[in-house]
Design a protein around this motif. Structure first.
Motif, short mmCIF file in Angstrom:
data_model
loop_
_atom_site.label_atom_id
_atom_site.label_comp_id
_atom_site.label_asym_id
_atom_site.label_seq_id
_atom_site.Cartn_x
_atom_site.Cartn_y
_atom_site.Cartn_z
N ARG A 294 -12.97 -108.48 -116.30
CA ARG A 294 -13.75 -109.38 -115.49
C ARG A 294 -13.27 -110.39 -114.85
O ARG A 294 -13.91 -111.50 -114.54
CB ARG A 294 -14.88 -109.81 -116.59
CG ARG A 294 -15.84 -108.98 -117.21
CD ARG A 294 -16.87 -109.48 -118.07
NE ARG A 294 -17.66 -108.72 -118.65
CZ ARG A 294 -18.82 -108.18 -117.99
NH1 ARG A 294 -19.28 -108.81 -117.19
NH2 ARG A 294 -19.66 -107.38 -118.89
N THR A 295 -12.04 -110.05 -114.21
CA THR A 295 -11.30 -111.09 -113.26
C THR A 295 -10.98 -110.48 -111.97
O THR A 295 -10.14 -111.02 -111.39
CB THR A 295 -10.11 -111.48 -113.95
OG1 THR A 295 -9.22 -110.46 -114.38
CG2 THR A 295 -10.53 -112.11 -115.48
N SER A 296 -11.63 -109.52 -111.60
CA SER A 296 -11.32 -108.64 -110.29
C SER A 296 -12.28 -108.60 -109.44
O SER A 296 -13.64 -108.58 -109.72
CB SER A 296 -10.75 -107.18 -110.90
OG SER A 296 -9.65 -107.32 -111.44
N PRO A 297 -12.26 -108.55 -107.92
CA PRO A 297 -13.36 -108.52 -107.14
C PRO A 297 -13.50 -107.01 -107.17
O PRO A 297 -12.93 -105.92 -107.55
CB PRO A 297 -12.69 -108.80 -105.66
CG PRO A 297 -11.23 -108.47 -105.96
CD PRO A 297 -10.81 -108.95 -107.42
N GLY A 298 -14.74 -106.53 -106.42
CA GLY A 298 -15.23 -105.33 -106.54
C GLY A 298 -16.66 -105.20 -105.66
O GLY A 298 -17.17 -106.31 -105.28
N LEU A 299 -16.78 -103.93 -105.13
CA LEU A 299 -17.71 -103.90 -104.21
C LEU A 299 -19.24 -103.89 -104.95
O LEU A 299 -19.29 -103.22 -105.94
CB LEU A 299 -17.59 -102.58 -103.55
CG LEU A 299 -18.76 -101.92 -102.79
CD1 LEU A 299 -19.00 -102.96 -101.49
CD2 LEU A 299 -18.59 -100.47 -102.27
N GLN A 300 -19.94 -104.81 -104.77
CA GLN A 300 -21.37 -104.94 -105.29
C GLN A 300 -22.62 -104.02 -104.62
O GLN A 300 -22.36 -104.18 -103.14
CB GLN A 300 -21.84 -106.48 -105.23
CG GLN A 300 -20.77 -107.14 -105.86
CD GLN A 300 -21.37 -108.78 -105.61
OE1 GLN A 300 -22.36 -109.09 -105.93
NE2 GLN A 300 -20.27 -109.44 -105.04
N THR A 301 -23.23 -103.22 -105.07
CA THR A 301 -24.20 -102.51 -104.51
C THR A 301 -25.57 -102.81 -105.08
O THR A 301 -25.68 -102.96 -106.39
CB THR A 301 -23.97 -101.06 -104.75
OG1 THR A 301 -23.90 -100.62 -105.97
CG2 THR A 301 -22.46 -100.72 -103.77
N LYS A 302 -26.59 -102.69 -104.42
CA LYS A 302 -28.21 -102.95 -104.95
C LYS A 302 -28.96 -101.86 -103.88
O LYS A 302 -28.75 -102.12 -102.85
CB LYS A 302 -28.70 -104.50 -104.72
CG LYS A 302 -29.98 -104.44 -105.18
CD LYS A 302 -30.54 -105.86 -104.86
CE LYS A 302 -30.79 -106.24 -103.50
NZ LYS A 302 -31.20 -107.52 -103.33
N SER A 303 -29.51 -100.94 -104.77
CA SER A 303 -30.29 -99.80 -103.97
C SER A 303 -31.81 -99.98 -104.84
O SER A 303 -31.84 -99.78 -105.87
CB SER A 303 -29.90 -98.40 -104.27
OG SER A 303 -30.42 -97.43 -103.84
N LEU A 304 -32.61 -99.94 -103.90
CA LEU A 304 -34.08 -100.33 -104.46
C LEU A 304 -34.95 -99.18 -103.48
O LEU A 304 -34.89 -99.21 -102.23
CB LEU A 304 -34.56 -101.82 -104.31
CG LEU A 304 -33.99 -102.66 -105.20
CD1 LEU A 304 -34.36 -103.96 -104.73
CD2 LEU A 304 -34.14 -102.55 -106.65
N ILE A 305 -35.97 -98.67 -104.09
CA ILE A 305 -36.77 -97.79 -103.75
C ILE A 305 -38.49 -98.19 -104.07
O ILE A 305 -38.45 -98.56 -105.41
CB ILE A 305 -36.95 -96.19 -103.73
CG1 ILE A 305 -35.45 -95.66 -103.71
CG2 ILE A 305 -37.83 -95.26 -103.38
CD1 ILE A 305 -35.01 -94.44 -103.98
N GLY A 306 -39.27 -98.27 -103.11
CA GLY A 306 -40.45 -98.85 -103.55
C GLY A 306 -41.69 -98.28 -102.69
O GLY A 306 -41.41 -98.03 -101.71
N VAL A 307 -42.87 -98.35 -103.21
CA VAL A 307 -44.14 -97.82 -102.53
C VAL A 307 -45.20 -98.94 -102.94
O VAL A 307 -45.21 -99.12 -104.13
CB VAL A 307 -44.72 -96.56 -102.93
CG1 VAL A 307 -45.94 -96.32 -102.12
CG2 VAL A 307 -43.85 -95.38 -102.53
#
Length: 325
Positions: A294-307
């Motif tokens: 838990r000391t490294s950078p990383g690609l953060q992703t957030k994916s949401l689907i909604g109706v």
């Protein structure tokens, strides 16, 4: 960073395939919404103030009983989005203001309750038209972004306190040039930008995360900043809005470009209901909360689907003689 550069390159090339360059941050958020409420709005009327916005809410629920394949006995997901804008135009001057609020919540029997979306974003940009065609503006930009509630990162369903109100919060002050070839797209470029990261919470400040040294509550970076924005109807009743922000810190590892990207597809069902798909990508070299230790950078992703429910707020145009349309 090679993978992230490929993502950015694909995004930019996708815009160029449309024969465009980029869309203003504020206009990007709003053009599609104003077109829903006014069938033909070319902004040829003489207005000085223009206001409007959008309100949406979606809800999803699932339950299982004696389900052999397994799963949560109960799950509930709720999400909401609020947008409000106010624009000012007079002679060569333009002043665009935009507020976005996203909230999301999930409840299930296996993981309990937690938020899955929480963002407050306010942007204000003043521009002075530099050419007779109205494509180049000398502009100043102010952007503030944070969240409202406590947030946690989870490992084996064990939460680690990671965010709170104004912790972190990001403040950007920038001066540069804004190129807007048409209403769908624009690019803002600045060689001089100040970005501040704020950690108001004492517990989080003591951890020394988000690039803020342990025990301190803020850090300021000076660098170059660019934002590319695109908004267009890609098919009947389907609208796409995309944005990518790039920031390079002059003072530390300028080759490690921070990236903030949002993508939103809206599928209109009828007057009040729509389906949406959003994908957010963030890479910030200062956010080192990932990896085995838990000391490294990383690609953060957030994916949401909604109706769910979709309600455009009424668009109002006001001239200096107080005439309202």
């Amino acid at each position: 960073m090679t993978g992230m550069r490929k993502i950015v390159a694909v995004f930019i090339l996708g815009l160029c395939a449309e024969g465009l360059l980029a869309q203003d941050i504020v206009v990007n958020k709003l053009r599609s919404e104003t077109s829903r409420t006014i069938k033909k709005d070319t902004d040829t009327t003489h207005w000085n103030w223009k206001t409007g916005g959008l309100l949406s809410f979606s809800l999803a629920q699932g339950s299982l009983s004696n389900w052999a394949a397994g799963g949560d006995n109960f799950s509930l997901t709720a999400s909401g989005y609020f947008n409000y804008f106010f624009f000012y135009r007079k002679d060569r001057q333009s002043w665009d203001n935009n507020i976005d609020v996203n909230m999301g919540y999930v409840q299930s029997t296996s993981i309990g309750s937690r938020k899955n979306d929480d963002r407050f974003d306010y942007l204000s940009k003043y521009g002075y038209k530099m050419d007779t065609l109205g494509k180049w503006y000398l502009s100043g930009l102010f952007n503030f972004r944070s969240q409202f509630f406590d947030g946690f990162t989870f490992s084996n369903n064990v939460g680690d306190f990671a965010s709170s109100f104004l912790s972190p919060a990001y403040l950007i002050l920038s001066v540069g040039f804004d190129y807007k070839p048409n209403a769908n797209i624009s690019v803002f470029m600045s060689p001089l930008t100040s970005r501040s990261t704020i950690i108001l919470n004492n517990t989080l400040a003591a951890k020394g995360i988000y690039g803020v040294p342990a025990g301190q509550h803020s850090i300021n970076e000076i660098g170059t900043f660019a934002t590319v924005n695109y908004n267009n109807a890609i098919a009947k009743n389907i609208n796409y809005k995309g944005r990518v922000d790039l920031f390079s810190n002059y003072q530390s590892s300028p080759q490690n470009v921070d990236i903030f990207m949002t993508n939103l597809f809206s599928f209109k069902i009828n007057k009040y209901f729509s389906a949406t798909y959003s994908l957010d990508l963030i890479y910030d070299d200062n956010i080192r909360l990932f990896g085995p230790d838990r000391t490294s950078p990383g690609l953060q992703t957030k994916s949401l689907i909604g109706v769910g429910f979709l309600k455009p707020l009424n668009v109002r145009k006001i001239s200096h003689d107080n005439r309202t349309t």
